[in-house]
Design a protein around this motif. Structure first.
Motif, PDB file in Angstrom:
ATOM      1  N   ALA A   1       0.832  -1.205   0.000  1.00 36.52           N
ATOM      2  CA  ALA A   1       0.000   0.000   0.000  1.00 36.52           C
ATOM      3  C   ALA A   1       0.867   1.256   0.000  1.00 36.52           C
ATOM      4  N   LEU A   2       1.910   1.265   0.829  1.00 38.86           N
ATOM      5  CA  LEU A   2       2.816   2.421   0.870  1.00 38.86           C
ATOM      6  C   LEU A   2       3.444   2.662  -0.500  1.00 38.86           C
ATOM      7  N   ALA A   3       3.839   1.593  -1.180  1.00 40.23           N
ATOM      8  CA  ALA A   3       4.483   1.717  -2.484  1.00 40.23           C
ATOM      9  C   ALA A   3       3.562   2.392  -3.496  1.00 40.23           C
ATOM     10  N   ARG A   4       2.284   2.126  -3.424  1.00 42.93           N
ATOM     11  CA  ARG A   4       1.356   2.724  -4.386  1.00 42.93           C
ATOM     12  C   ARG A   4       1.303   4.236  -4.230  1.00 42.93           C
ATOM     13  N   TYR A   5       1.304   4.728  -2.989  1.00 41.12           N
ATOM     14  CA  TYR A   5       1.250   6.175  -2.791  1.00 41.12           C
ATOM     15  C   TYR A   5       2.572   6.847  -3.159  1.00 41.12           C
ATOM     16  N   VAL A   6       3.673   6.179  -2.838  1.00 37.38           N
ATOM     17  CA  VAL A   6       4.980   6.749  -3.169  1.00 37.38           C
ATOM     18  C   VAL A   6       5.125   6.902  -4.680  1.00 37.38           C
ATOM     19  N   GLY A   7       4.519   5.986  -5.425  1.00 39.44           N
ATOM     20  CA  GLY A   7       4.662   6.014  -6.873  1.00 39.44           C
ATOM     21  C   GLY A   7       3.571   6.740  -7.615  1.00 39.44           C
ATOM     22  N   ASP A   8       2.570   7.265  -6.912  1.00 36.58           N
ATOM     23  CA  ASP A   8       1.432   7.899  -7.597  1.00 36.58           C
ATOM     24  C   ASP A   8       0.988   9.139  -6.827  1.00 36.58           C
ATOM     25  N   GLY A   9       1.665  10.272  -7.105  1.00 34.59           N
ATOM     26  CA  GLY A   9       1.329  11.505  -6.418  1.00 34.59           C
ATOM     27  C   GLY A   9      -0.075  11.993  -6.724  1.00 34.59           C
ATOM     28  N   GLY A  10      -0.579  11.704  -7.922  1.00 35.07           N
ATOM     29  CA  GLY A  10      -1.930  12.128  -8.278  1.00 35.07           C
ATOM     30  C   GLY A  10      -2.973  11.434  -7.421  1.00 35.07           C
ATOM     31  N   MET A  11      -2.821  10.121  -7.203  1.00 37.34           N
ATOM     32  CA  MET A  11      -3.741   9.381  -6.348  1.00 37.34           C
ATOM     33  C   MET A  11      -3.662   9.895  -4.918  1.00 37.34           C
ATOM     34  N   LEU A  12      -2.464  10.181  -4.469  1.00 37.63           N
ATOM     35  CA  LEU A  12      -2.274  10.712  -3.118  1.00 37.63           C
ATOM     36  C   LEU A  12      -3.094  11.981  -2.915  1.00 37.63           C
TER      37      LEU A  12
END
Length: 433
Positions: A380-391
């Motif tokens: 889950a952490l990896a997804r946010y680190v790699g997708d600033g738009g989703m964040l």
């Protein structure tokens, strides 16, 4: 529950046992000393406002206790007055968060074990204060309803906020039996989540007419997003727009499982070592696991990437210094910190326990992961680190959700309405102004 265990519980919590303890209340010589602080001498005996006595295990930093502070500070002072009773201790620094000068704070210094040791003190205290409402919270304070009943308190409210590490999923039969045996002494229950409401109904036998669900609320003026995204925090070693700061706020205790978050963070860095230059982890809070966390940080060699900030009073500012908020708890009721993080515009990764799924909309305002699963949390952490738009999208959605559905004013209004209706039914109407 085995037959022997059931027999022990029944012996300790049966009607006969309780009646025996109530008889002991008449023995004035056994009453322990009570430490009582009244900042302004208390209200007059003829004060028409009903007195609400809030009973907790300890009045110190914590989500449950913050909820008590918010409620006391925001209920109309013209209609209610308050006292706080801690079975153990009211921490003076935390008591100063109460803004009203007529609130009493009582520390009973209860020794370990069953609350019968402080039944006499509670009985005498309730007789002295003559409260209209005694509001206990969680199992650790539930036993106070017995001396409240004996002292003739007309309304005895009990709030269920969640479970602790000794019963993280609410399945221990011993604790279910304890709640059942105290049930006749409780006028009304307040579960904070649908999850807890179902538990009280199915496992404790509380009928729908005797429960009102009231979710926590959040102060969206105090907890708000940063003006330009992540902001600097006094004392923080994490500066620079290129960083991605993962953070959590909570006690460093087993029930909050901060070690799981640290292990997920280390796992992510091992999978993608190139992230070490920009990925950071912040723990805000203190507790018994701090030394173990420090040791694991040292063993993993991530000291430059992890900051144990300790307990801080500037929690809104700390949240605004994060990019992603994580709540890795093994059990929760309705988490104040989740709401506060959402109000600050942060996407939230939380474990799928208790009422977390009622706050975090998976895929819309954050992500839900299994408890104690470092691999899933690292994913889950990896997804946010790699997708600033989703964040950013999920952070904005969380902020809007708190504004619409979790207003602190709405929470306070529901408590006021419930107190008023229960007091009216008991022949104790609340003053109109």
């Amino acid at each position: 529950m085995g037959a022997c265990a059931r027999a022990r519980v029944l012996a300790a919590y049966s009607w006969d046992a309780h009646l025996g303890r109530l008889d002991a209340l008449l023995d004035a010589g056994s009453v322990p000393a009570v430490a009582l602080r009244d900042r302004a001498g208390g209200a007059c005996d003829d004060d028409p406002r009903p007195l609400v006595v809030h009973v907790v295990y300890r009045f110190d930093v914590g989500g449950l206790e913050n909820g008590v502070v918010n409620l006391i500070n925001r209920l109309p002072v013209s209609r209610f007055r308050h006292a706080v009773v801690a079975l153990t201790e009211c921490e003076p620094a935390f008591c100063r968060r109460i803004v009203h000068d007529d609130v009493r704070f009582v520390s009973l210094h209860k020794p370990p074990g069953h609350g019968v040791k402080v039944y006499p003190a509670l009985f005498r205290l309730f007789n002295e204060l003559q409260p209209a409402v005694v509001h206990t919270r969680n199992l650790a304070a539930l036993e106070a309803v017995v001396p409240a009943w004996a002292a003739g308190v007309p309304v005895r409210v009990h709030g269920e906020h969640g479970w602790d590490v000794s019963d993280p999923d609410g399945t221990r039969r011993r604790f279910q039996w304890m709640r059942r045996l105290y049930r006749p002494f409780v006028t009304h229950y307040i579960p904070l989540s649908d999850h807890l409401l179902r538990y009280l109904n199915a496992s404790v036998g509380v009928g729908a007419a005797h429960m009102t669900r009231i979710c926590n609320g959040v102060d969206t003026q105090r907890f708000r997003p940063g003006v330009r995204g992540r902001e600097a925090l006094a004392g923080s070693p994490f500066e620079g727009d290129e960083l991605c700061v993962i953070g959590t706020v909570g006690r460093l205790e087993p029930i909050k499982d901060p070690l799981n978050l640290l292990r997920a963070f280390v796992l992510l860095l091992r999978r993608a070592p190139e992230l070490a230059g920009r990925l950071r982890l912040m723990f805000v809070g203190d507790g018994s696991l701090r030394t173990e966390l420090e040791a694991e940080v040292a063993r993993a060699g991530v000291g430059a990437c992890v900051w144990l900030a300790g307990e801080r009073r500037d929690v809104p500012e700390a949240l605004r210094a994060m990019d992603v908020f994580v709540l890795p708890s093994r059990a929760e009721g309705i988490s104040n910190t989740i709401l506060e993080a959402m109000a600050c515009g942060l996407p939230v990764i939380a474990t799928r326990v208790g009422g977390n799924a009622e706050l975090v909309l998976d895929g819309e305002t954050g992500m839900l992961v299994p408890a104690s699963d470092s691999d899933a949390l690292a994913d889950a952490l990896a997804r946010y680190v790699g997708d600033g738009g989703m964040l950013r999208r999920q952070g904005d959605a969380g902020r809007k959700r708190t504004e619409v559905e979790f207003s602190i004013d709405g929470m306070v209004a529901r408590y006021a309405q419930l107190y008023e209706s229960l007091l009216s039914a008991a022949g104790r109407p609340v003053p109109a102004t």
